[in-house]
Design a protein around this motif. Structure first.
Motif, PDB file in Angstrom:
ATOM      1  N   HIS A 175       3.793  -2.781  -0.781  1.00  0.00           N
ATOM      2  CA  HIS A 175       2.509  -3.687  -0.254  1.00  0.00           C
ATOM      3  C   HIS A 175       1.404  -3.280  -0.429  1.00  0.00           C
ATOM      4  O   HIS A 175       0.864  -1.793   0.266  1.00  0.00           O
ATOM      5  CB  HIS A 175       3.132  -4.265   1.165  1.00  0.00           C
ATOM      6  CG  HIS A 175       1.632  -5.329   1.810  1.00  0.00           C
ATOM      7  ND1 HIS A 175       0.719  -5.544   2.548  1.00  0.00           N
ATOM      8  CD2 HIS A 175       0.486  -6.180   0.330  1.00  0.00           C
ATOM      9  CE1 HIS A 175      -0.486  -6.350   2.605  1.00  0.00           C
ATOM     10  NE2 HIS A 175      -0.180  -5.608   1.628  1.00  0.00           N
ATOM     11  N   LEU A 176       0.579  -3.245  -1.647  1.00  0.00           N
ATOM     12  CA  LEU A 176      -1.049  -2.962  -2.052  1.00  0.00           C
ATOM     13  C   LEU A 176      -1.977  -3.974  -1.426  1.00  0.00           C
ATOM     14  O   LEU A 176      -1.713  -4.735  -1.710  1.00  0.00           O
ATOM     15  CB  LEU A 176      -0.309  -2.474  -2.771  1.00  0.00           C
ATOM     16  CG  LEU A 176       0.173  -1.365  -3.646  1.00  0.00           C
ATOM     17  CD1 LEU A 176       1.307  -2.276  -4.369  1.00  0.00           C
ATOM     18  CD2 LEU A 176      -1.033  -0.173  -4.543  1.00  0.00           C
ATOM     19  N   LEU A 228      -1.714   0.991   0.743  1.00  0.00           N
ATOM     20  CA  LEU A 228      -0.390   0.845   0.674  1.00  0.00           C
ATOM     21  C   LEU A 228       0.566   1.065   1.952  1.00  0.00           C
ATOM     22  O   LEU A 228       0.409   2.150   2.623  1.00  0.00           O
ATOM     23  CB  LEU A 228      -0.101   2.409  -0.709  1.00  0.00           C
ATOM     24  CG  LEU A 228       0.996   1.731  -1.704  1.00  0.00           C
ATOM     25  CD1 LEU A 228       1.247   2.028  -2.765  1.00  0.00           C
ATOM     26  CD2 LEU A 228       2.151   2.503  -0.694  1.00  0.00           C
ATOM     27  N   ARG A 229       1.341   0.606   1.934  1.00  0.00           N
ATOM     28  CA  ARG A 229       2.398   0.317   2.844  1.00  0.00           C
ATOM     29  C   ARG A 229       3.521   0.228   2.095  1.00  0.00           C
ATOM     30  O   ARG A 229       4.727  -0.860   1.375  1.00  0.00           O
ATOM     31  CB  ARG A 229       2.546  -1.040   3.867  1.00  0.00           C
ATOM     32  CG  ARG A 229       1.617  -1.240   4.558  1.00  0.00           C
ATOM     33  CD  ARG A 229       1.501  -2.094   5.200  1.00  0.00           C
ATOM     34  NE  ARG A 229      -0.208  -2.535   6.408  1.00  0.00           N
ATOM     35  CZ  ARG A 229      -1.149  -3.259   5.952  1.00  0.00           C
ATOM     36  NH1 ARG A 229      -0.707  -4.094   3.770  1.00  0.00           N
ATOM     37  NH2 ARG A 229      -2.283  -3.725   6.514  1.00  0.00           N
ATOM     38  N   HIS A 230       4.929   1.380   2.597  1.00  0.00           N
ATOM     39  CA  HIS A 230       6.164   0.310   1.920  1.00  0.00           C
ATOM     40  C   HIS A 230       6.700   0.535   3.011  1.00  0.00           C
ATOM     41  O   HIS A 230       6.678   0.865   4.374  1.00  0.00           O
ATOM     42  CB  HIS A 230       6.927   2.358   1.928  1.00  0.00           C
ATOM     43  CG  HIS A 230       6.567   3.496   0.744  1.00  0.00           C
ATOM     44  ND1 HIS A 230       6.356   3.188  -0.477  1.00  0.00           N
ATOM     45  CD2 HIS A 230       6.045   4.308   0.503  1.00  0.00           C
ATOM     46  CE1 HIS A 230       5.714   3.256  -0.942  1.00  0.00           C
ATOM     47  NE2 HIS A 230       5.827   4.857  -0.829  1.00  0.00           N
ATOM     48  N   HIS A 257       6.177   3.649   6.244  1.00  0.00           N
ATOM     49  CA  HIS A 257       5.082   4.173   6.035  1.00  0.00           C
ATOM     50  C   HIS A 257       3.376   3.734   5.208  1.00  0.00           C
ATOM     51  O   HIS A 257       4.054   2.795   4.961  1.00  0.00           O
ATOM     52  CB  HIS A 257       6.018   5.389   4.775  1.00  0.00           C
ATOM     53  CG  HIS A 257       4.266   6.614   3.886  1.00  0.00           C
ATOM     54  ND1 HIS A 257       3.846   6.662   5.313  1.00  0.00           N
ATOM     55  CD2 HIS A 257       3.987   6.787   3.455  1.00  0.00           C
ATOM     56  CE1 HIS A 257       2.838   8.344   4.630  1.00  0.00           C
ATOM     57  NE2 HIS A 257       2.326   8.101   3.584  1.00  0.00           N
ATOM     58  N   ALA A 258       2.859   4.354   5.863  1.00  0.00           N
ATOM     59  CA  ALA A 258       1.339   3.618   4.924  1.00  0.00           C
ATOM     60  C   ALA A 258       0.116   4.500   4.849  1.00  0.00           C
ATOM     61  O   ALA A 258       0.282   5.491   5.519  1.00  0.00           O
ATOM     62  CB  ALA A 258       0.749   1.980   6.269  1.00  0.00           C
ATOM     63  N   GLU A 314      -1.898   6.253   7.984  1.00  0.00           N
ATOM     64  CA  GLU A 314      -1.722   5.248   8.671  1.00  0.00           C
ATOM     65  C   GLU A 314      -0.616   4.917   9.644  1.00  0.00           C
ATOM     66  O   GLU A 314      -0.863   4.732  10.339  1.00  0.00           O
ATOM     67  CB  GLU A 314      -1.738   3.862   8.246  1.00  0.00           C
ATOM     68  CG  GLU A 314      -3.650   3.599   7.477  1.00  0.00           C
ATOM     69  CD  GLU A 314      -4.394   3.515   7.859  1.00  0.00           C
ATOM     70  OE1 GLU A 314      -4.643   3.034   9.237  1.00  0.00           O
ATOM     71  OE2 GLU A 314      -5.833   4.090   7.934  1.00  0.00           O
ATOM     72  N   ALA A 315       0.336   5.550   9.142  1.00  0.00           N
ATOM     73  CA  ALA A 315       1.815   5.105   9.810  1.00  0.00           C
ATOM     74  C   ALA A 315       2.621   6.214   9.460  1.00  0.00           C
ATOM     75  O   ALA A 315       2.586   6.538   7.663  1.00  0.00           O
ATOM     76  CB  ALA A 315       2.250   4.017   9.670  1.00  0.00           C
TER      77      ALA A 315
END
Length: 333
Positions: free
Chosen positions: A298-299, A308-310, A319-320, A332-333
């Protein structure tokens, strides 16, 4: 303890890795408030398997956008859009089952901007031309591929993001002889590769949005099973560095990755968990993130931040990271 057959063990392992109706409850995060001015895109590659994992990732994306009340501007399809034989060309039933119905317009409005993968060239003679023709000839489709390489600026009229879509199937990347037949495989022609390179130079030298992202199928750098692409590094990385490209997004390796390198402004991301069988990462090179799971990305693009989030196929964020105009990265994560 009773013995479990190898086949049953593999089935159990598969079902534990992705929610496919195997009594695995997806872990969907709570709703997040998003700034109204941000643009949202979903990205996924290596999805055209026509199997249960492809459906599982689609289901996860549908739950994700519903949970977060997301209105996406479109989707980024990162290549290997269709694996194996696909008789019928633009009339093939798989256009419905593997794309139109798999990613329904009611859930995923907006264009589906696609690039070509090696399987799109190799699995069907002329398959790359079929995908171009489907975009050109099919009324009402969201499948968008105006050329083998093209540009999109989002949002309009004041774009924060410039997307440069490339065909990474250079002769040295995809046109090498087959290991089984020994015959040279389909790829861009040498003339096409030169024309694309000149086009890329022109686009990078032109006015662009706050963020620039290059989208292609093959990664330049990857800790996955295919590893780095020396041909693409030689051809494209000097331009990415010279013009301060913020993000290079690819698939090809069937996993989710995020790589950063000291002294380089470009973040390298792999999102190849869309449906083809995942493969273990091979390289031990230190990286920001890497995991062999099904999933998507997700962008979220705002005026001064790209996030960007995986997301895995159970709907969990794995992951982010945030990217800023000066190239700064914040995990971020």
């Amino acid at each position: 303890m009773p013995l479990v057959s190898r086949r049953k063990a593999l089935q159990l392992l598969f079902c534990s890795s992705v929610a496919l109706g195997c009594n695995v409850r997806a872990s969907v995060p709570a709703a997040i408030d998003f700034p109204p001015e941000d643009t949202h895109l979903l990205a996924f590659g290596d999805f055209g398997s026509a199997g249960k994992p492809q459906q599982a990732v689609s289901d996860a994306m549908q739950k994700y956008v519903a949970t977060h009340h997301l209105q996406t501007a479109g989707q980024l399809l990162l290549g290997d859009n269709f694996y194996s034989k696909m008789p019928g060309g633009v009339q093939a039933p798989r256009w419905q089952s593997g794309f139109e119905a798999m990613y329904p317009a009611a859930k995923f409005p907006g264009p589906c901007w696609a690039v070509l993968g090696n399987h799109d060239y190799h699995d069907n003679a002329g398959g790359e031309q079929v995908q171009l023709a489907y975009a050109r000839e099919t009324a009402g489709t969201r499948w968008t591929m105006p050329h083998k390489w093209y540009r999109v600026d989002l949002p309009q009229p004041n774009p924060h993001l410039t997307l440069l879509f490339l065909d990474s199937n250079l002769p040295a990347v995809s046109g090498t002889p087959s290991k089984t037949s020994g015959k040279k495989r389909a790829s861009l022609t040498a003339a096409e590769a030169r024309t694309q390179l000149e086009w890329l130079k022109t686009q990078l030298a032109s006015p662009r949005g706050t963020f620039t992202m290059v989208v292609a199928h093959h990664p330049l750098y990857s800790n996955g099973s295919h590893g780095d692409s020396k041909a693409l590094i030689a051809a494209w990385e000097p331009l990415l560095a010279q013009h301060g490209v913020h993000l290079y997004l690819a698939g090809h390796d069937h996993d989710l990755q995020h790589l950063e390198f000291a002294g380089r402004k470009t973040s390298f991301v792999v999102s190849g968990g869309g449906g083809a069988r995942v493969r273990a990462l091979k390289s031990t090179r230190k990286t920001a993130f890497g995991k062999d799971v099904y999933g998507f990305s997700h962008l979220q693009i705002g005026p001064q931040r790209l996030l960007l989030r995986h997301i895995d196929a159970n709907g969990a964020q794995v992951h982010a990271f945030a990217k800023y105009p000066d190239g700064t990265v914040k995990i971020e994560a």
